[in-house]
Write a protein that holds these residues in place. Structure first.
Motif, mmCIF file in Angstrom:
data_model
loop_
_atom_site.group_PDB
_atom_site.id
_atom_site.type_symbol
_atom_site.label_atom_id
_atom_site.label_comp_id
_atom_site.label_asym_id
_atom_site.label_seq_id
_atom_site.Cartn_x
_atom_site.Cartn_y
_atom_site.Cartn_z
ATOM 1 N N PHE A 128 11.504 -2.050 -1.821
ATOM 2 C CA PHE A 128 11.576 -3.165 -2.837
ATOM 3 C C PHE A 128 10.543 -3.166 -3.909
ATOM 4 O O PHE A 128 10.622 -3.427 -5.032
ATOM 5 N N VAL A 129 9.169 -3.060 -3.372
ATOM 6 C CA VAL A 129 8.089 -3.023 -4.418
ATOM 7 C C VAL A 129 8.194 -1.816 -5.318
ATOM 8 O O VAL A 129 7.883 -2.015 -6.429
ATOM 9 N N GLN A 130 8.415 -0.628 -4.846
ATOM 10 C CA GLN A 130 8.484 0.340 -5.811
ATOM 11 C C GLN A 130 9.697 0.109 -6.838
ATOM 12 O O GLN A 130 9.505 0.299 -7.975
ATOM 13 N N GLY A 131 10.702 -0.556 -6.463
ATOM 14 C CA GLY A 131 11.672 -1.048 -7.659
ATOM 15 C C GLY A 131 11.579 -1.975 -8.397
ATOM 16 O O GLY A 131 11.788 -2.034 -9.483
ATOM 17 N N ILE A 155 0.856 -1.174 -0.056
ATOM 18 C CA ILE A 155 -0.116 -0.082 0.128
ATOM 19 C C ILE A 155 0.818 1.421 -0.028
ATOM 20 O O ILE A 155 0.714 2.097 -0.904
ATOM 21 N N MET A 156 1.734 1.365 0.753
ATOM 22 C CA MET A 156 2.635 2.616 1.012
ATOM 23 C C MET A 156 3.524 2.584 -0.273
ATOM 24 O O MET A 156 3.873 3.774 -0.859
ATOM 25 N N ALA A 157 3.964 1.564 -0.761
ATOM 26 C CA ALA A 157 4.812 1.667 -1.927
ATOM 27 C C ALA A 157 3.795 2.185 -3.323
ATOM 28 O O ALA A 157 4.403 3.129 -3.848
ATOM 29 N N LEU A 158 2.821 1.679 -3.397
ATOM 30 C CA LEU A 158 1.439 2.295 -4.649
ATOM 31 C C LEU A 158 1.259 3.483 -4.271
ATOM 32 O O LEU A 158 1.389 4.432 -5.338
ATOM 33 N N LEU A 159 1.294 3.880 -3.215
ATOM 34 C CA LEU A 159 0.910 5.491 -3.101
ATOM 35 C C LEU A 159 1.936 6.387 -3.169
ATOM 36 O O LEU A 159 1.984 7.340 -4.010
#
Length: 546
Positions: free
Chosen positions: A492-495, A314-318
């Motif tokens: 990691f998710v954002q990368g 959730i935080m990565a997507l935001l």
């Protein structure tokens, strides 16, 4: 393989951002009485309220679709499974193995790494107990009272900031001091207040050749030898976390006092390894183990929770939403807790060193931003300085607010005042103040119409400024471990979405190489200069002054 910016999921989000750009969060809250409940998630003792974001359920569904398109779950599983996901250095990425208490093996190149990990943890536990009990003594027979931890980058930031954040849990009788900067003023100040007979030095360098760390350790060694210690005594007062056993033993460190590092642990993730020994010495091993337990709990959540309920996701997507679809260039972290004041600096390295890239893992140049500038400070101090820009500036700065519900020093109204400021800031950023509201506030000031209109314009705050609020019962070691792992997995998710390698850092190499070349010219004042005219001039000025 196409860039993520060329994909259908990206275009859908572009269209949604354009549609939502004229919608104020005030409207979104007015339209849905259940908004806060819908946009709140919990895991590992942490509650994330992300209702004060420029999002709708359609936006969140589209962001999850983007994550699925970019194969976030399979990339996540590859990391935990020991695959070679750091493709430029041909390494696995297994900091998570250092806090793996599942009892399951973790394989790298067909070998289970867990026996070595657990053996190192046991070695750390034994050392901590020996020092705390006074069994390990200095060369004059006195117990150790002070530990000087020498490292840089992740070998410094992780141990220092985690130790600082957990001050209420410090073990009485041991004080840990940290030295990183090669500026001699730092180590001189630390050494000036130490007793040679009761001081232990920990040197953290995988290669035992890191320039700043090695020089500071050599300075500490010289100080030790000049104040009564001998080369033989070094074995009782110096220890190392390094993979270069020969260099450490040549230095004088006893081999049993050398703790291993592995290639599959990056520096900014190394606090979970023996690099975390200063934390364990400051807190006691059981509290250090609780820190690992908290991170492991977040690892389990990250692997098991659906993406829609997954805190790191959730935080990565935001973050992706604001960086890539609203042009946000920075992201501010605002811990409303004094002991957590260093946390923004830790996440700064974690995020910016990981995803500050311009080439994807399949060697394409990106045409989109791969991360914001991370910055921040403790609340409420920032409210009296930089919050002005967040509230009324023309730049969009998403914010993460953090607050423990209970604190160890609950003195009078202090904590209620702190919490009220935290909650009010998130409300003010979202809600803002309209021109009519500003005029109504000024109506009793006796101003004429022109004065009233003019002053009201300066008091308008547009609002619609996004923020997350992270609450936890208290910042104990386990919760802090979960919080750090939350941000690790967010990065990691954002990368994974941006298609970059989050685990190399080639951008730091060029400056190191050039630094060594310039150092040679500074130390050899007669050497000819062949740099650019500006650098030549700077070197000449330094030579003249020294």
């Amino acid at each position: 393989m196409s860039l993520v910016s060329d994909t259908p999921a990206w275009q859908t989000l572009t269209d949604l951002a354009n549609t939502l750009s004229s919608t104020h969060m005030r409207e979104l809250f007015a339209q849905d009485a259940q908004r806060a409940e819908k946009f709140t998630a919990q895991a590992c003792g942490i509650t994330l309220d992300y209702a004060k974001n420029r999002i709708t359920q359609d936006v969140m569904q589209a962001l999850v679709a983007l994550a699925n398109q970019q194969q976030v779950t399979s990339k996540r599983d590859a990391m935990f499974g020991g695959a070679i996901i750091n493709n430029t250095e041909q390494r696995a990425v297994l900091h998570t193995a250092l806090r793996n208490f599942s009892g399951k093996p973790v394989m790298v190149d067909g070998v289970d790494v867990m026996p070595d990990v657990l053996a190192t943890q046991e070695k750390m536990r034994q050392l901590v107990n020996k020092i705390h009990s006074g069994e390990h003594k200095g060369y004059t027979g006195k117990a150790i009272t002070d530990v000087v931890s020498i490292g840089i980058g992740g070998s410094f930031l992780g141990p220092k900031i985690m130790t600082e954040a957990l001050k209420p849990y410090w073990y009485k009788g041991i004080k840990v001091h940290f030295v990183a900067n090669v500026d001699g003023c730092h180590i001189a100040d630390v050494l000036a207040e130490r007793d040679i007979e009761t001081t232990l030095f920990l040197m953290s360098s995988k290669s035992f050749t890191t320039q700043e760390t090695l020089q500071n350790t050599l300075t500490a060694k010289d100080w030790f030898l000049q104040h009564g210690g001998s080369q033989t005594d070094i074995a009782l007062h110096f220890m190392a976390i390094s993979s270069n056993i020969k260099a450490a033993t040549d230095f004088g460190i006893a081999e049993e006092n050398i703790f291993p590092m592995w290639d599959w642990v990056g520096g900014r993730y190394s606090l979970w390894s023996a690099i975390g020994l200063p934390i364990a010495l400051a807190l006691g091993y059981e509290h250090y183990r609780a820190l690992l337990d908290g991170a492991f709990a977040m690892d389990e959540h990250f692997q098991q929770a659906p993406l829609e309920q997954n805190l790191p996701v959730i935080m990565a997507l935001l973050g992706v939403w604001y960086v890539n679809f609203f042009g946000a260039q920075s992201h501010v972290l605002l811990p409303y807790y004094h002991y957590l004041r260093g946390f923004p600096a830790y996440i700064q390295q974690l995020d910016m060193e990981s995803n500050g890239k311009s080439v994807t893992t399949d060697n394409q140049t990106v045409d989109y931003a791969t991360g914001p500038v991370i910055w921040g400070s403790e609340g409420t101090n920032g409210q009296h300085s930089f919050h002005q820009l967040i509230h009324q500036g023309q730049v969009l700065i998403p914010a993460d607010f953090m607050l423990p519900l209970r604190v160890p020093h609950n003195i009078g109204p202090h904590h209620a005042m702190l919490a009220s400021n935290c909650f009010a800031q998130t409300q003010a950023l979202m809600q803002g103040k309209t021109f009519d509201e500003a005029k109504a506030e000024l109506a009793t000031k006796g101003l004429d119409t022109a004065e009233l209109d003019a002053l009201a314009r300066h008091k308008v705050m547009p609002g619609n400024k996004p923020s997350n609020t992270l609450l936890f019962e208290q910042l104990d070691p386990k919760t802090l471990g979960a919080l750090v792992a939350l941000y690790e997995h967010k990065v990691f998710v954002q990368g994974a979405i941006w298609g970059v390698n989050s685990f190399d850092q080639w951008g730091v190499e060029l400056g190191k190489v050039m630094g060594n070349e310039i150092l040679d010219k500074l130390e050899n004042a007669t050497a000819p200069l062949s740099f650019d005219s500006s650098t030549n001039q700077l070197v000449e000025r330094f030579r003249a002054a020294n």
